[in-house]
Design a protein around this motif. Structure first.
Motif, PDB file in Angstrom:
ATOM      1  N   GLU A 171       0.840  -1.211   0.000  1.00  0.00           N
ATOM      2  CA  GLU A 171       0.000   0.000   0.000  1.00  0.00           C
ATOM      3  C   GLU A 171       0.869   1.252   0.000  1.00  0.00           C
ATOM      4  O   GLU A 171       0.592   2.208  -0.727  1.00  0.00           O
ATOM      5  N   VAL A 172       1.914   1.243   0.820  1.00  0.00           N
ATOM      6  CA  VAL A 172       2.821   2.392   0.898  1.00  0.00           C
ATOM      7  C   VAL A 172       3.438   2.653  -0.472  1.00  0.00           C
ATOM      8  O   VAL A 172       3.476   3.800  -0.943  1.00  0.00           O
ATOM      9  N   GLU A 173       3.916   1.614  -1.131  1.00  0.00           N
ATOM     10  CA  GLU A 173       4.528   1.765  -2.448  1.00  0.00           C
ATOM     11  C   GLU A 173       3.524   2.307  -3.473  1.00  0.00           C
ATOM     12  O   GLU A 173       3.873   3.144  -4.310  1.00  0.00           O
ATOM     13  N   GLN A 174       2.289   1.853  -3.399  1.00  0.00           N
ATOM     14  CA  GLN A 174       1.264   2.343  -4.322  1.00  0.00           C
ATOM     15  C   GLN A 174       0.972   3.820  -4.081  1.00  0.00           C
ATOM     16  O   GLN A 174       0.837   4.602  -5.033  1.00  0.00           O
ATOM     17  N   VAL A 175       0.887   4.208  -2.815  1.00  0.00           N
ATOM     18  CA  VAL A 175       0.631   5.621  -2.492  1.00  0.00           C
ATOM     19  C   VAL A 175       1.807   6.484  -2.942  1.00  0.00           C
ATOM     20  O   VAL A 175       1.614   7.561  -3.521  1.00  0.00           O
ATOM     21  N   ILE A 176       3.020   6.014  -2.716  1.00  0.00           N
ATOM     22  CA  ILE A 176       4.206   6.760  -3.148  1.00  0.00           C
ATOM     23  C   ILE A 176       4.186   6.953  -4.663  1.00  0.00           C
ATOM     24  O   ILE A 176       4.460   8.048  -5.164  1.00  0.00           O
ATOM     25  N   SER A 177       3.838   5.909  -5.384  1.00  0.00           N
ATOM     26  CA  SER A 177       3.782   5.990  -6.839  1.00  0.00           C
ATOM     27  C   SER A 177       2.757   7.032  -7.293  1.00  0.00           C
ATOM     28  O   SER A 177       3.026   7.844  -8.190  1.00  0.00           O
ATOM     29  N   ILE A 178       1.604   7.018  -6.664  1.00  0.00           N
ATOM     30  CA  ILE A 178       0.551   7.992  -7.004  1.00  0.00           C
ATOM     31  C   ILE A 178       0.998   9.404  -6.669  1.00  0.00           C
ATOM     32  O   ILE A 178       0.796  10.338  -7.458  1.00  0.00           O
ATOM     33  N   LEU A 179       1.612   9.587  -5.513  1.00  0.00           N
ATOM     34  CA  LEU A 179       2.090  10.926  -5.124  1.00  0.00           C
ATOM     35  C   LEU A 179       3.165  11.435  -6.069  1.00  0.00           C
ATOM     36  O   LEU A 179       3.180  12.631  -6.412  1.00  0.00           O
ATOM     37  N   LYS A 180       4.064  10.555  -6.503  1.00  0.00           N
ATOM     38  CA  LYS A 180       5.081  10.977  -7.456  1.00  0.00           C
ATOM     39  C   LYS A 180       4.440  11.460  -8.743  1.00  0.00           C
ATOM     40  O   LYS A 180       4.841  12.473  -9.313  1.00  0.00           O
TER      41      LYS A 180
END
Length: 91
Positions: free
Chosen positions: A78-87
């Motif tokens: 989930e953290v990686e997915q959120v980071i990807s979206i934020l980037k």
């Protein structure tokens, strides 16, 4: 996605406001209004979109990442997915 369902009315109100602001911007550009008014409308739209993103992101973090019933592996995914979206959002 429970957090978006619970706050659905509030989120839809925000989206409709953004839609109205976008239409107003389009009308300003078609009507050849002053640059400052166009810039002000663009800034208002950006602020509204940022507010929408904040609401949905906060709900996601609270409901999904803070959930006690997920594994550490799920949490990291989930953290990686959120980071990807934020980037993508912050480009």
């Amino acid at each position: 996605m429970a957090h978006t369902m619970a706050g659905n009315k509030k989120l839809l109100t925000r989206v409709r406001k953004i839609k109205g602001q976008s239409i107003a911007l389009e009308n300003s550009l078609e009507g050849e209004h002053e640059c400052l008014k166009v810039l002000q409308q663009i800034a208002a739209i950006k602020g509204a979109v940022n507010g929408l993103m904040k609401e949905v992101l906060e709900g996601h973090l609270r409901e999904h990442l803070a959930a006690e019933d997920i594994t550490q592996v799920q949490r990291m995914e989930e953290v990686e997915q959120v980071i990807s979206i934020l980037k993508s959002y912050l480009k």
